[in-house]
Scaffold this active site. Structure first.
Site, PDB file in Angstrom:
ATOM      1  N   HIS A  86       0.903  -1.065  -0.122  1.00 32.96           N
ATOM      2  CA  HIS A  86       0.005   0.218  -0.078  1.00 32.96           C
ATOM      3  C   HIS A  86       0.779   1.197  -0.007  1.00 32.96           C
ATOM      4  O   HIS A  86       0.396   2.384  -0.166  1.00 32.96           O
ATOM      5  CB  HIS A  86      -1.140  -0.011   1.172  1.00 32.96           C
ATOM      6  CG  HIS A  86      -0.415  -0.002   2.539  1.00 32.96           C
ATOM      7  ND1 HIS A  86       0.018  -1.122   3.318  1.00 32.96           N
ATOM      8  CD2 HIS A  86      -0.417   1.167   3.703  1.00 32.96           C
ATOM      9  CE1 HIS A  86       0.272  -0.663   4.436  1.00 32.96           C
ATOM     10  NE2 HIS A  86       0.135   0.688   4.636  1.00 32.96           N
ATOM     11  N   THR A 107      -2.799 -20.118   1.288  1.00 36.70           N
ATOM     12  CA  THR A 107      -3.184 -19.813  -0.138  1.00 36.70           C
ATOM     13  C   THR A 107      -2.978 -18.247  -0.498  1.00 36.70           C
ATOM     14  O   THR A 107      -3.299 -17.776   0.499  1.00 36.70           O
ATOM     15  CB  THR A 107      -4.802 -20.205  -0.102  1.00 36.70           C
ATOM     16  OG1 THR A 107      -4.949 -21.429  -0.018  1.00 36.70           O
ATOM     17  CG2 THR A 107      -5.504 -20.098  -1.705  1.00 36.70           C
ATOM     18  N   CYS A 113       0.388   3.187  12.415  1.00 39.61           N
ATOM     19  CA  CYS A 113       0.128   2.399  13.424  1.00 39.61           C
ATOM     20  C   CYS A 113      -0.154   2.654  14.566  1.00 39.61           C
ATOM     21  O   CYS A 113      -0.484   1.674  15.552  1.00 39.61           O
ATOM     22  CB  CYS A 113       1.071   1.280  13.217  1.00 39.61           C
ATOM     23  SG  CYS A 113       1.769   0.907  11.452  1.00 39.61           S
TER      24      CYS A 113
END
Ligand code: PLP
Length: 390
Positions: free
Chosen positions: A179, A215, A303
């Site tokens: 991002h 996955t 964060c």
């Protein structure tokens, strides 16, 4: 990304051809992100984010070298590194947090001296997320090689802003988070040099050539691949246009608002970041008033937002607590314009003046021109917040 959320939902690890086609596109994306850092595609391991990449690099170095129980890093790393190192300490590993100079840089001589026989890895970030200060990773990696040591760099903030070339850097591991270069949030990668032994952090299936179980997040990986291509194309713009927008913003603030100063080195810095201390005001209060003006900025790292802890980065640079509490990071990107900078330069001085009037530290001198700057009727008002690298 859309076709991979709708029609092409095959699992890339399956045998049937429907999945094989998706696997082919996933490998295309791997080639594209590899090009962003000049790596071989086989050296790219997809992860869920920069945090996972950082944790995985340190974990692998220690797991593949069980006799080595020390990590050397810096006091200004992202919390994903710092917290992982704190956890390691609880597990009886030793961690050296190298101090930084007042301008945010590190002392390479001190790094060299700190390396001991039991050191398993050195991890130094490529560029700091709060100040934008760039670290000399090529030199750090060369010191590590001279000691036969693994070297990791958290290049999350550098991607898309600086040319990253893992071949010339000579690092063993490098972390990216998508991002930061305009791909979706929640996807990242770890570069693992082909000569470095690697032990996975997330174990399970045999995906990513046994280097990361689970996955693959196909649509996001496809998005990261395309974003990497675009980021390579916009690198020159980051170096020139974005840098000059940032410089105009920074100079404008420092000149028109009294008792302000830049935190961190001026030159060795990302082209898009500036961190400015506004004496006598609280960063959170500035951010709230700026938000009402549709201006998005931050104090410290995203964060940590919501926490009133002072920035560990500014503390390590020796910035006094009062100044650190009034420090704001502005980060620009290719979607910003001159009009955005004008808008901020017009609206910020009255915001600071208002807060200083209301704050107890009233003895701060106002800049002579502060009160002269007022919001013009019909001034540029940005639309919805624009995507920026944060
Ligand atoms: N490292 C740095 C320097 C960062 O700035 C960030 C996030 O802002 C991270 C690591 C963590 O990345 P992520 O949020 O993708 O886990």
């Amino acid at each position: 990304m859309l076709p991979f959320l709708t029609d092409q939902w095959g699992n890339p690890s399956s045998i049937y051809s429907f999945g094989n086609e998706v696997a082919r596109r996933l490998e295309d994306a791997r080639t594209k992100v590899a090009a962003l850092i000049n790596a071989d595609p086989s050296e790219v391991v997809f992860t869920s984010c920069g945090t996972e990449s950082n944790n995985a690099a340190l974990n692998s170095a220690l797991m593949t070298n069980p006799g080595k129980r020390r990590v050397i890093t810096t006091a200004v790393e992202h919390s994903s590194n710092i917290k992982f190192c704190e956890l390691l300490r609880k597990r009886d590993y030793d961690v050296t947090f190298l101090p930084v100079e007042p301008d945010g840089s590190i002392d390479l001589h001190l790094l060299d001296k700190s390396i001991t026989r039991d050191t398993g890895i050195v991890s130094v970030m490529y560029a700091n997320n709060e100040t934008g200060v760039i670290f000399p990773i090529e030199e750090v990696a060369s010191i590590c090689r001279s000691h036969g040591l693994l070297c990791h760099t958290d290049a999350v903030q550098a991607a898309g802003k600086l040319k990253i070339d893992v071949q010339s850097l000579g690092v063993s591991f490098l972390s990216l988070s998508a991002h930061k270069f305009h791909a979706p949030k929640g996807i990242g990668l770890l570069y693992v040099n082909r000569r470095a032994r690697f032990q996975p952090y997330v174990v399970g299936g045999r995906q990513e050539k046994d280097r990361r179980g689970g996955t693959e997040n196909v649509p996001y990986i496809i998005g990261m691949g395309r974003a990497a291509e675009l980021a390579l194309e916009s690198l020159p713009e980051e170096r020139t246009r974005v840098r000059s927008l940032r410089d105009r913003l920074e100079d404008g603030i420092l000149k028109t608002i009294a008792n302000t100063s830049r935190n961190g080195a001026k030159e060795e810095r990302l082209p898009n970041t500036t961190n400015i201390a506004f004496d006598g005001v609280e960063a959170e209060a500035i951010l709230m008033l700026l938000d009402q003006l549709d201006i998005c900025a931050s104090s410290g790292s995203a964060c940590k937002s919501g926490s009133l802890d002072p920035s560990h980065v500014l503390a390590a640079m020796g910035v006094p607590l009062a100044r650190s509490r009034g420090s704001i990071r502005f980060s620009l990107g290719i979607y910003n314009t001159d009009a955005d900078v004008d808008y901020l330069l017009e609206h910020l001085p009255p915001v600071i003046a208002k807060l200083r009037r209301a704050s107890p530290a009233k003895d701060l001198k106002s800049a002579p021109n502060t009160s002269a700057i007022r919001a013009r009727p019909g001034a540029h008002k940005p639309g919805p917040a624009k995507p920026m690298a944060v």
